[in-house]
Design an enzyme around this catalytic site. Structure first.
Site, PDB file in Angstrom:
ATOM      1  N   ASP A  10       7.712  -0.735 -11.253  1.00  0.00           N
ATOM      2  CA  ASP A  10       6.900   0.482 -11.332  1.00  0.00           C
ATOM      3  C   ASP A  10       6.440   0.830  -9.928  1.00  0.00           C
ATOM      4  O   ASP A  10       6.165  -0.055  -9.110  1.00  0.00           O
ATOM      5  CB  ASP A  10       5.741   0.335 -12.312  1.00  0.00           C
ATOM      6  CG  ASP A  10       4.793  -0.799 -11.981  1.00  0.00           C
ATOM      7  OD1 ASP A  10       3.764  -0.541 -11.324  1.00  0.00           O
ATOM      8  OD2 ASP A  10       5.072  -1.939 -12.382  1.00  0.00           O
ATOM      9  N   ASP A 101      -2.013   4.347 -18.301  1.00  0.00           N
ATOM     10  CA  ASP A 101      -2.536   3.226 -17.524  1.00  0.00           C
ATOM     11  C   ASP A 101      -4.051   3.211 -17.685  1.00  0.00           C
ATOM     12  O   ASP A 101      -4.762   4.033 -17.094  1.00  0.00           O
ATOM     13  CB  ASP A 101      -2.128   3.404 -16.058  1.00  0.00           C
ATOM     14  CG  ASP A 101      -2.573   2.250 -15.173  1.00  0.00           C
ATOM     15  OD1 ASP A 101      -3.442   1.469 -15.607  1.00  0.00           O
ATOM     16  OD2 ASP A 101      -2.080   2.146 -14.033  1.00  0.00           O
ATOM     17  N   GLU A 103      -7.015   0.949 -17.076  1.00  0.00           N
ATOM     18  CA  GLU A 103      -7.516  -0.270 -16.442  1.00  0.00           C
ATOM     19  C   GLU A 103      -8.778  -0.038 -15.638  1.00  0.00           C
ATOM     20  O   GLU A 103      -9.214  -0.915 -14.889  1.00  0.00           O
ATOM     21  CB  GLU A 103      -6.434  -0.891 -15.560  1.00  0.00           C
ATOM     22  CG  GLU A 103      -5.925   0.031 -14.470  1.00  0.00           C
ATOM     23  CD  GLU A 103      -4.897  -0.633 -13.558  1.00  0.00           C
ATOM     24  OE1 GLU A 103      -5.255  -1.649 -12.927  1.00  0.00           O
ATOM     25  OE2 GLU A 103      -3.763  -0.140 -13.495  1.00  0.00           O
TER      26      GLU A 103
END
Length: 304
Positions: A10, A101, A103
């Site tokens: 990624d 994502d 986080e």
């Protein structure tokens, strides 16, 4: 695990976007690239367009991800999803994987966080893409109800967790629900890029049937001679790959039967037992329990 074949990377604005860079990644073994497209409501990765184009040019599967800032706010999650989908649609084909994502910026309300994540993923699905979520195990455990997400979107988890070595050592697997991809390194092959291993298949968009899988059913038999296995009675072609033999599946490498080891084939992970047969059901391997299903397809479903 030395024979794992389905690695990927990624990338974000910190990585190069050149064709030469992606050719190097491909040559080193990366078969897919998940590209950061957006963050919050205003950031677009300036390298995203070329990163997607050049990953595609070298033959890698491509996907995109969005770095979330919406915490537990459903309305904001839907706004960020719209921003992400608009930017991703200009770079990735309809039906691509678009990952959330999650986080940072989580609220103190697990239910609110989970509802916001699902709202984001619902928007991705409604736009004709495959929704995934990404985080690391402690963050999933503390801030989300991952089970609720996986119940709606099976096999949609992309999890981060780094073992002591720069290899996907499954003794250090960050066990969470619904994992399709494990990000196990932040410096894959020393190239300054995150490294991932695909545990299931790279999904195809199927209008609501993601997660349905069928394994190819090879029918070629094998014959052994002097400790080697062959696919012809003239003993000229050494057996390679997964082969059905005597109503079981075995894995061969240059005529050698592989026992007590994981292997990838047909874009799935399998485990070959002490008798060389691909195992079924829940199996204890080391200190983990692995679910290989019971429907005759043998591939790995999950790890606990």
């Amino acid at each position: 695990m030395a024979n794992i074949k389905t690695y990927g990377v990624d990338v974000s604005g910190y990585q190069l976007d050149t064709l030469a860079f992606f050719q190097q990644l491909k040559n080193t073994g990366a078969s897919f690239a998940i590209v950061k497209i957006t963050e919050g409501l205003g950031y677009v990765n300036p390298n995203a367009t070329n990163q997607v184009i050049n990953a595609d040019k070298v033959g890698m599967d491509t996907a995109g991800y969005h770095f979330a800032r919406f915490g537990g706010n459903v309305a904001l999650a839907e706004q960020e999803a719209a921003f992400f989908i608009n930017q991703a649609s200009a770079r990735l084909a309809k039906g691509s994987i678009l990952a959330l994502d999650y986080e940072d910026d989580a609220s103190g309300d697990v239910n609110a966080n989970t509802a916001a994540m699902i709202a984001f993923m619902d928007a991705v699905k409604a736009a004709g893409f495959i929704p995934w979520s990404y985080s690391y195990k402690p963050y999933y455990d503390e801030h989300t109800n991952l089970g609720a997400i996986v119940q709606k979107y099976p096999n949609s988890t992309w999890v981060a967790g780094y073992p002591l070595s720069n290899t996907p050592d499954f003794n250090h697997f960050p066990s969470v629900e619904g994992v399709s991809v494990w990000q196990y390194s932040n410096n894959w092959q020393g190239l300054g890029v995150d490294g991932n291993v695909l545990l299931l298949d790279w999904p195809e968009y199927t209008h609501g049937n993601e997660g349905e899988k069928t394994m190819a059913k090879p029918t070629a038999a094998v014959w052994d001679k002097n400790g080697k296995w062959y696919t012809d009675k003239q003993f000229k072609k050494l057996a390679n790959g997964m082969i059905k033999h005597m109503d079981s599946y075995y894995y061969f490498e240059n005529g050698k039967r592989i026992d007590n080891a994981f292997r990838f084939e047909y874009d799935f992970m399998y485990y070959l037992g002490k008798d060389g047969k691909a195992v079924q059901g829940v199996q204890k391997i080391g200190n983990k329990s692995y679910d290989f299903g019971t429907d005759g397809t043998y591939y790995l479903r999950g790890v606990k």
